[in-house]
Motif scaffolding. Structure first.
Motif, PDB file in Angstrom:
ATOM      1  N   SER A  92       0.833  -1.189   0.000  1.00  0.00           N
ATOM      2  CA  SER A  92       0.000   0.000   0.000  1.00  0.00           C
ATOM      3  C   SER A  92       0.874   1.248   0.000  1.00  0.00           C
ATOM      4  CB  SER A  92      -0.921   0.016   1.222  1.00  0.00           C
ATOM      5  OG  SER A  92      -1.579   1.259   1.316  1.00  0.00           O
ATOM      6  N   THR A  93       0.950   1.924  -1.134  1.00  0.00           N
ATOM      7  CA  THR A  93       1.708   3.178  -1.182  1.00  0.00           C
ATOM      8  C   THR A  93       1.053   4.266  -0.338  1.00  0.00           C
ATOM      9  OG1 THR A  93       0.531   3.788  -3.218  1.00  0.00           O
ATOM     10  CG2 THR A  93       2.648   2.665  -3.459  1.00  0.00           C
ATOM     11  N   LEU A  94      -0.255   4.155  -0.123  1.00  0.00           N
ATOM     12  CA  LEU A  94      -0.948   5.119   0.733  1.00  0.00           C
ATOM     13  C   LEU A  94      -0.339   5.129   2.131  1.00  0.00           C
ATOM     14  CD1 LEU A  94      -3.382   7.081   1.114  1.00  0.00           C
ATOM     15  CD2 LEU A  94      -4.724   5.084   1.816  1.00  0.00           C
ATOM     16  N   LEU A  95       0.108   3.953   2.602  1.00  0.00           N
ATOM     17  CA  LEU A  95       0.699   3.826   3.925  1.00  0.00           C
ATOM     18  C   LEU A  95       2.226   3.888   3.875  1.00  0.00           C
ATOM     19  CD1 LEU A  95      -1.611   0.992   5.311  1.00  0.00           C
ATOM     20  CD2 LEU A  95      -1.840   3.465   5.589  1.00  0.00           C
ATOM     21  N   GLN A  96       2.770   4.277   2.713  1.00  0.00           N
ATOM     22  CA  GLN A  96       4.209   4.403   2.502  1.00  0.00           C
ATOM     23  C   GLN A  96       4.947   3.084   2.675  1.00  0.00           C
ATOM     24  OE1 GLN A  96       5.238   7.695   5.182  1.00  0.00           O
ATOM     25  NE2 GLN A  96       5.110   9.099   3.450  1.00  0.00           N
ATOM     26  N   ASN A  97       4.274   2.001   2.291  1.00  0.00           N
ATOM     27  CA  ASN A  97       4.885   0.687   2.317  1.00  0.00           C
ATOM     28  C   ASN A  97       5.277   0.295   0.898  1.00  0.00           C
ATOM     29  OD1 ASN A  97       4.268   0.550   5.071  1.00  0.00           O
ATOM     30  ND2 ASN A  97       2.267  -0.362   4.657  1.00  0.00           N
ATOM     31  N   TYR A  98       6.368  -0.446   0.766  1.00  0.00           N
ATOM     32  CA  TYR A  98       6.809  -0.820  -0.569  1.00  0.00           C
ATOM     33  C   TYR A  98       7.806  -1.973  -0.514  1.00  0.00           C
ATOM     34  CZ  TYR A  98      10.676   2.223   0.918  1.00  0.00           C
ATOM     35  OH  TYR A  98      11.693   2.805   1.630  1.00  0.00           O
ATOM     36  N   VAL A  99       7.831  -2.763  -1.594  1.00  0.00           N
ATOM     37  CA  VAL A  99       8.925  -3.675  -1.902  1.00  0.00           C
ATOM     38  C   VAL A  99       9.427  -3.234  -3.269  1.00  0.00           C
ATOM     39  CG1 VAL A  99       9.654  -6.037  -2.318  1.00  0.00           C
ATOM     40  CG2 VAL A  99       7.939  -5.570  -0.569  1.00  0.00           C
ATOM     41  N   ALA A 100      10.584  -2.607  -3.308  1.00  0.00           N
ATOM     42  CA  ALA A 100      11.093  -2.006  -4.535  1.00  0.00           C
ATOM     43  C   ALA A 100      12.307  -2.772  -5.027  1.00  0.00           C
ATOM     44  CB  ALA A 100      11.456  -0.547  -4.291  1.00  0.00           C
TER      45      ALA A 100
END
Length: 429
Positions: A92-100
């Protein structure tokens, strides 16, 4: 006030406040010892256990530990890995979570990654952007379950700049791992850290075992940045995390050890709680697959309290059907993935990945078959690893006669495993 200008009250609040954590997954390894499985893909992208990729275990451990800001550093033949990460690991990018997934970018000069430490050094912009208190650095090619939050908590309490996760291994494997020797009067501190030595003293309570580095590290960010900058400026270094960065902290008496046996996983059993496998060779890859298929497996894929996540297949359910002659299809002590059809054949002690087909009177035993392998009528496959999209013609015998397999251009290991590379043509007769 402390040296950062904070009051004592602010300092106490900072000590108990949750630490901001960035996870860095080192996934650029070539995996030469896993050839030919790595001939067309990076080692972390190698399929495992029917439905997974090796990197899924590292990423699942981080996500289950509630660390949701993750960068995956790639380099070698990364297309398959990049595609898997982008299609599977969406946050969820809204929650600033990422696997990049981050490829080598030559940000610090014109060289590609010179080693695992240099990979992080060339990606320091990721750390500067995230501004974490703690950086967790792990490999992408081990099979295990681990709660990294517990390791981070232990690291903070230790006061050290780095903590290294350690697992007990039998002494005959000492030349395959980074070896940790602890201070006799302070077993939480590392006295020496040596990459793949020929020998090392045994443990006081078990002379036939030693402490091996799991390749999992927890750093205090400021200390990591300083060490990477100093390492990059040196000419007498391989720019390696285990070979150079960890000894840098050990020499300063600033490295702690984290005992993997202390890590508690919900739903684990005494049989699989301390399971950890480095699948760096064909034999260890095969053995790790075989560990999954016993009635009481050494590693339990079915622990839903700590799930292993992966890309969901759109294949139909597996099925076992009678052939046109009425011969039943059957499988015993095996993993059978979605889309598998066993039509009058027999499967025993094997791992079958997605969309495998086993025809009438064919026998598959003690083998690992990856996606879309077809085993023709009456064919025999024993102690083999067969990569994707291989067709075994009717009546052909694989893993029965090593010399015959070699004459076909197949790889046969010293232990007698027969390996067929991705898409390789196997001639009939």
């Amino acid at each position: 006030m402390d040296r950062r200008g904070r009051t004592l009250e602010e300092e106490r609040e900072a000590d108990v406040a949750p630490k901001k954590v960035l996870a860095v997954v080192l996934a650029g390894g070539e995996g030469k010892r896993l050839m030919p499985l790595t001939a067309d893909r990076a080692k972390p992208a190698v399929p495992f256990a029917g439905s997974y990729r090796l990197i899924d275990f590292a990423l699942s451990n981080l996500v289950n530990s509630r660390y949701l800001q993750i960068v995956v550093l790639t380099q070698y033949k990364s297309h398959s890995l990049d595609r898997h990460v982008s299609e599977t690991w969406r946050m969820s990018t809204l929650l600033q979570n990422y696997v990049a997934s981050v490829p080598a970018q030559q940000r610090r000069g014109k060289s590609w990654f010179l080693g695992s430490a240099n990979a992080i050094y060339q990606s320091l912009n990721l750390i500067h952007d995230a501004q974490p208190d703690i950086v967790v650095v792990i490999g992408a090619d081990h099979v295990y379950r681990m709660d990294f939050e517990q390791m981070v908590d232990a690291h903070v309490k230790s006061g050290a700049s780095v903590s290294v996760a350690a697992v007990r291994q039998p002494m005959h494997l000492v030349d395959q791992f980074g070896v940790i020797e602890v201070e006799p009067d302070d077993p939480g501190r590392i006295r020496a850290f040596v990459e793949k030595p020929s020998s090392t003293p045994g443990l006081p309570d078990d002379p036939d075992s030693f402490l091996a580095s799991m390749g999992n590290y927890v750093f205090t960010t400021e200390a990591l940045l300083k060490a990477l900058e100093e390492d990059a400026a040196r000419l007498d270094t391989k720019h390696d995390m285990g070979g150079d960065i960890i000894p840098y902290f050990v020499d300063r008496n600033d490295a702690a050890v984290y005992d993997f046996t202390l890590n508690e996983i919900p739903g684990s059993t005494d049989r699989d709680r301390q399971y950890w496998r480095d699948v760096g060779t064909m034999d260890s890859y095969y053995d790790a697959n075989m560990d999954l298929i016993s009635p009481l497996p050494l590693f339990n894929l079915y622990n839903l309290k700590w799930p292993i996540y992966t890309r969901q297949s759109i294949s139909p359910p597996a099925k076992f059907v009678r052939s046109s002659s009425g011969r039943p299809g059957e499988a015993h002590d095996s993993i059978v993935s979605a889309g598998v059809v066993v039509s009058g054949g027999a499967v025993r002690s094997s791992v079958l990945a997605t969309d495998v087909f086993v025809a009438e009177a064919a026998e598959v035993s003690g083998s690992v078959l990856l996606d879309k392998v077809q085993v023709g009528a009456g064919a025999v496959v024993r102690r083999a690893i067969i990569d994707k999209n291989v067709r075994i013609p009717a009546g052909v015998r694989i893993g029965v006669d090593a010399e015959l397999d070699r004459s076909r251009g197949l790889v046969v290991t010293d232990s007698g495993l027969t390996i067929i590379r991705k898409g390789q043509v196997v001639e009939p007769g």
